[in-house]
Write an enzyme that holds these catalytic residues in place. Structure first.
Site, PDB file in Angstrom:
ATOM      1  N   ASN A   9      54.528   1.031 -54.764  1.00 49.64           N
ATOM      2  CA  ASN A   9      54.899   0.700 -56.142  1.00 49.64           C
ATOM      3  C   ASN A   9      56.050   1.633 -56.501  1.00 49.64           C
ATOM      4  OD1 ASN A   9      55.121   0.358 -58.888  1.00 49.64           O
ATOM      5  ND2 ASN A   9      53.112   1.248 -59.371  1.00 49.64           N
ATOM      6  N   LYS A  11      57.878   1.687 -59.070  1.00 51.43           N
ATOM      7  CA  LYS A  11      58.010   1.976 -60.512  1.00 51.43           C
ATOM      8  C   LYS A  11      59.479   1.851 -60.929  1.00 51.43           C
ATOM      9  CE  LYS A  11      53.786   4.630 -60.200  1.00 51.43           C
ATOM     10  NZ  LYS A  11      52.918   5.669 -60.753  1.00 51.43           N
ATOM     11  N   HIS A  95      48.598  -2.419 -64.363  1.00 52.57           N
ATOM     12  CA  HIS A  95      48.785  -1.023 -63.955  1.00 52.57           C
ATOM     13  C   HIS A  95      48.553  -0.116 -65.176  1.00 52.57           C
ATOM     14  CE1 HIS A  95      50.632   2.709 -62.695  1.00 52.57           C
ATOM     15  NE2 HIS A  95      50.474   2.291 -61.450  1.00 52.57           N
ATOM     16  N   GLU A  97      50.052   2.301 -66.314  1.00 50.14           N
ATOM     17  CA  GLU A  97      51.255   2.609 -67.109  1.00 50.14           C
ATOM     18  C   GLU A  97      51.601   1.437 -68.036  1.00 50.14           C
ATOM     19  OE1 GLU A  97      53.662   3.796 -63.761  1.00 50.14           O
ATOM     20  OE2 GLU A  97      52.381   5.550 -63.528  1.00 50.14           O
ATOM     21  N   GLU A 167      42.618   2.712 -59.206  1.00 51.44           N
ATOM     22  CA  GLU A 167      43.517   3.850 -59.408  1.00 51.44           C
ATOM     23  C   GLU A 167      42.991   4.727 -60.532  1.00 51.44           C
ATOM     24  OE1 GLU A 167      47.741   2.848 -57.862  1.00 51.44           O
ATOM     25  OE2 GLU A 167      47.594   2.102 -59.906  1.00 51.44           O
ATOM     26  N   GLY A 173      50.203  10.131 -59.976  1.00 47.79           N
ATOM     27  CA  GLY A 173      51.396  10.947 -60.196  1.00 47.79           C
ATOM     28  C   GLY A 173      51.094  12.404 -60.502  1.00 47.79           C
ATOM     29  N   SER A 212      48.201   9.341 -55.998  1.00 47.70           N
ATOM     30  CA  SER A 212      48.667  10.478 -55.190  1.00 47.70           C
ATOM     31  C   SER A 212      48.339  10.365 -53.698  1.00 47.70           C
ATOM     32  CB  SER A 212      48.134  11.797 -55.757  1.00 47.70           C
ATOM     33  OG  SER A 212      48.611  11.991 -57.077  1.00 47.70           O
TER      34      SER A 212
HETATM   35  P1  PGA Z   1      51.193   7.798 -57.256  1.00 46.98           P
HETATM   36  O1  PGA Z   1      51.182   6.389 -58.047  1.00 46.98           O
HETATM   37  O2  PGA Z   1      50.986   7.473 -55.811  1.00 46.98           O
HETATM   38  O3  PGA Z   1      52.553   8.381 -57.545  1.00 46.98           O
HETATM   39  O4  PGA Z   1      50.083   8.605 -57.826  1.00 46.98           O
HETATM   40  C1  PGA Z   1      50.275   5.375 -57.708  1.00 46.98           C
HETATM   41  C2  PGA Z   1      50.430   4.210 -58.660  1.00 46.98           C
HETATM   42  O5  PGA Z   1      50.653   4.440 -59.853  1.00 46.98           O
HETATM   43  O6  PGA Z   1      50.338   3.025 -58.256  1.00 46.98           O
END
Ligand code: PGA
Length: 250
Positions: A9, A11, A95, A97, A167, A173, A212
């Site tokens: 992803n 982003k 997601h 976010e 997640e 993140g 992560s």
């Molecule tokens: P990350 O993000 O691997 O940077 O923690 C995962 C995601 O948001 O899909």
């Protein structure tokens, strides 16, 4: 046997140059990992470039989000029909976010899930709890509520053709990866909860872990019985890391 899926992803990241070097850097590893599905979700504006760069390799791609609308007066949106026209396989939906910064409720997520499937794409439904919810021991209820909102609208059989990404928000993140035992516990709970509604769905659906994931943690995570791959943010932007994660899924 479920085939593992490793999905990047990206982003809100990328340039035409970085997109080119990332895909070119990944293709050999993706093609060599014949028992692993590899996909990336670029920002929508790079979708045509990714479509061209993946035309002759095994890398699939998807959108990070789509509109519930097909066309019309919805400034700024991207429709699932458009995403499909460019050759995408997947679209992320829900997601954290999007839920957090764009106020996407479970109801909106359910409507998007239906729109994604209706236009021939595979939804990757993202669910997961906040740190506060984990500490209050309501993780199971949170993921059940998120799943139920979609099942109530789409029906359980719709889950035969979707991917679930668990997640935990506190791990996204932050560098704080859930331990493989913590992740497996929730994945097993999700699968068992689905099993009560449909054994076929529970056996078939890929449940990815996200939060992560790094090359160093991938292998142990993916070795868990109910973890069928990963949804990878930050590490998906670093070729060596993402290749390491694909290796971890073999
Ligand atoms: P990350 O993000 O691997 O940077 O923690 C995962 C995601 O948001 O899909």
């Amino acid at each position: 046997m479920r085939t593992p899926l490793v999905m990047g992803n990206w982003k809100l990241n990328g340039t035409k140059a970085s997109v080119k070097s990332l895909i070119e850097g990944l293709e050999a590893a993706a093609d060599a990992a014949t028992n692993v599905e590899v996909a990336v979700c670029p920002p929508a504006i790079f979708m045509e470039q990714v479509a061209n760069l993946t035309a002759n390799n095994s890398i699939k791609f998807g959108a990070q989000d789509v509109s519930t609308h097909i066309d019309g007066a919805y400034t700024g949106e991207t429709s699932p029909v458009m995403v499909k026209e460019f050759g995408a396989t997947y679209s992320l939906v829900g997601h954290s976010e999007r839920r957090q910064y764009h106020n996407e409720t479970n109801e909106v997520v359910a409507a998007k899930f239906v729109a994604i499937q209706a236009h021939g794409l595979v939804p990757v439904l993202c669910i997961g709890e906040t740190l506060e919810e984990r500490e209050s021991n309501v993780t199971s209820q949170v993921v059940e509520t998120q799943l139920k909102a979609v099942i109530d609208v789409a029906g359980i059989n719709a889950f035969e053709n979707c991917v679930i990404a668990y997640e935990p928000i506190w791990a996204i993140g932050t560098g704080k990866v859930a331990t493989s035992a913590q992740a497996q516990e929730v994945h097993a709970h999700i699968r068992n909860w689905l099993k009560a509604q449909s054994e076929v769905v529970a056996e078939k659906v890929q449940i990815l872990y996200g939060g992560s994931v790094k090359a160093a943690s991938a292998k142990e995570l993916f070795a868990q019985a109910d973890i069928d791959g990963g949804l990878v943010g930050g590490a998906a932007l670093i070729i060596t890391e993402f290749v390491g994660i694909i290796e971890g899924a073999k």
